[in-house]
Enzyme design. Structure first.
Site, PDB file in Angstrom:
ATOM      1  N   GLU A  64       0.826  -1.209   0.000  1.00 33.50           N
ATOM      2  CA  GLU A  64       0.000   0.000   0.000  1.00 33.50           C
ATOM      3  C   GLU A  64       0.859   1.257   0.000  1.00 33.50           C
ATOM      4  O   GLU A  64       1.955   1.275   0.574  1.00 33.50           O
ATOM      5  CB  GLU A  64      -0.868   0.021   1.269  1.00 33.50           C
ATOM      6  CG  GLU A  64      -1.799  -1.151   1.349  1.00 33.50           C
ATOM      7  CD  GLU A  64      -2.417  -1.356   2.733  1.00 33.50           C
ATOM      8  OE1 GLU A  64      -3.558  -1.805   2.792  1.00 33.50           O
ATOM      9  OE2 GLU A  64      -1.750  -1.061   3.741  1.00 33.50           O
ATOM     10  N   ASP A 235      -7.779  -5.091   8.783  1.00 31.97           N
ATOM     11  CA  ASP A 235      -7.365  -3.850   8.123  1.00 31.97           C
ATOM     12  C   ASP A 235      -7.186  -4.025   6.627  1.00 31.97           C
ATOM     13  O   ASP A 235      -6.388  -3.345   5.993  1.00 31.97           O
ATOM     14  CB  ASP A 235      -6.056  -3.328   8.759  1.00 31.97           C
ATOM     15  CG  ASP A 235      -4.913  -4.323   8.655  1.00 31.97           C
ATOM     16  OD1 ASP A 235      -5.135  -5.461   8.186  1.00 31.97           O
ATOM     17  OD2 ASP A 235      -3.787  -3.968   9.040  1.00 31.97           O
TER      18      ASP A 235
END
Ligand code: NAD
Length: 354
Positions: A64, A235
């Site tokens: 990410e 998450d």
């Protein structure tokens, strides 16, 4: 000679220097200062550019990019999440990041962020616990005793005054390591053999497990009145920790709903299920805990502003240069338009051209 200007040499904080920083300042002080810095930045939420992080998912994990800016500084973090990495002797989460000047676009600080992410994640959980848990809370359960766990414990101790921790991990060796690592840290630690046992007497629980699947780390029957839950291991799409029934009867607090609805435990709920944005609780425009019986859930996924705050904190800490190395990162010809000339001058310097 293309001597790099001061702005082109970028201070870099290595893992070794981050360790030295934590050692010199004391981890409790680092966590408390970070919690305050993150809270201060959350309180000025509207100042920031915000976007859900840019995630590249694969079968085993995710990579990410997490960018944000307040108009003066810009920061991004590169971070991965690969739960099966530990089997190969690698970390689940690793990271590095950059803080840059919006005015020039030049990087001003480049840093390792694996340790800094653990610090800022613990500081965030602690900041939220300070805002939402019963003020008298002294006992926390920590479910999942991996890389984040010691930081989470020390954050809750330093920022919230929690003294007693009940630990459970499906791998008893993880709990053993956590307890050994925290020897002498002035916290009372109890190893438990199940989540149920760890939850006995807990007023706060932090779930920080890692498994890329829909898990039920906490079931509804384990959640008593007044509990505050930090659910930080759910998450990622397809990666959750709390049973849906817990969410349905709790007040849910999130960092950035646009990101949490994709990645957090609330991915199990309807897209319009009510949630409260933490920044509004922190700046007093929305209520946090309003009764002693209320169950509060922090559905933490980690948001770019926390990394931005961490980098701002780090910039202050390393400003004297003692814990940075200067990296020759930015090509900086004496004449800014003569980038190609650098290649020719290099060849001459290296004796490779007439
Ligand atoms: P880790 O792999 O080092 O540790 C995870 C631990 O969870 C392991 O010890 C594992 O045995 C344990 N575990 C797995 N399933 C369990 C279960 N059912 N019950 C009890 N224990 C169980 O990972 P880590 O670096 O400590 O990270 C923990 C989680 O936190 C990860 O999911 C990671 O993605 C997440 N994380 C979130 C944030 C955030 O900002 N929200 C930041 C960093 C990490």
């Amino acid at each position: 000679m293309d001597t790099p200007s001061d702005k082109a040499l970028v201070p870099f904080v290595s893992v070794e220097n981050m360790l030295a920083l934590i050692y010199e300042h004391g981890i409790g002080t680092c966590l408390a200062e970070l919690a305050d810095m993150i809270e201060a930045d959350f309180k000025r939420w509207p100042d920031f550019d915000k976007t859900p992080r840019v995630a590249s998912h694969s079968k085993l994990g995710v990579i990410e990019l997490m960018p944000t800016s307040d108009g003066a500084d810009y920061a991004f973090k590169f971070v991965n999440g690969h739960p099966s990495n530990t089997k190969a002797g690698l970390q689940t989460v690793t990271a590095f990041g950059v803080l840059a000047s919006v005015e020039t676009g030049y990087p001003e600080l480049f840093s390792e962020m694996t340790l800094l992410t653990a610090l800022r994640t613990a500081a965030t959980s602690a900041m939220v616990t300070r805002a939402l848990a019963p003020k008298s809370a002294k006992t926390a359960a920590i479910i999942g005793n991996g890389a984040q766990s010691e930081f989470q414990i020390l954050g809750l101790a330093a920022v919230c005054g929690i003294t007693d921790f009940r630990l459970f991990d499906i791998e008893p060796s993880a709990t053993g390591r956590c307890i050994a690592n925290l020897e002498g840290q002035n916290v009372n630690l109890t190893a438990c053999t199940s989540t149920e046992e760890a939850m006995e007497g807990a007023e706060v629980v932090t779930t920080c497990t890692a498994d890329k699947s829909y898990q039920t780390i906490l079931t509804d029957n384990l959640v008593g009145a007044g509990l505050h839950i930090n659910a930080i291991g759910g998450d990622c799409p397809g990666k959750t920790e709390l049973h849906r029934d817990i969410l349905m009867r709790s007040d849910i607090f999130v960092e950035y709903p646009e990101q949490t609805r994709i990645e957090g435990d609330i991915q199990q709920l309807d897209p319009d299920h009510p949630v409260t944005e933490l920044w509004q609780v922190l700046n007093g425009t929305r209520s946090g805990r309003t009764s002693a019986d209320q169950v509060t859930v922090f559905d933490g996924v980690g948001f770019a502003i926390e990394d931005f705050s961490a980098m701002r904190w780090l910039r202050e800490k390393v400003a004297d240069g003692a814990l940075t190395e200067l990296l020759d990162l930015i090509a900086d010809p004496d004449d800014p338009r003569d980038l190609f000339g650098m290649t020719k001058r290099y060849a001459i310097r290296a004796g490779k051209a007439a």
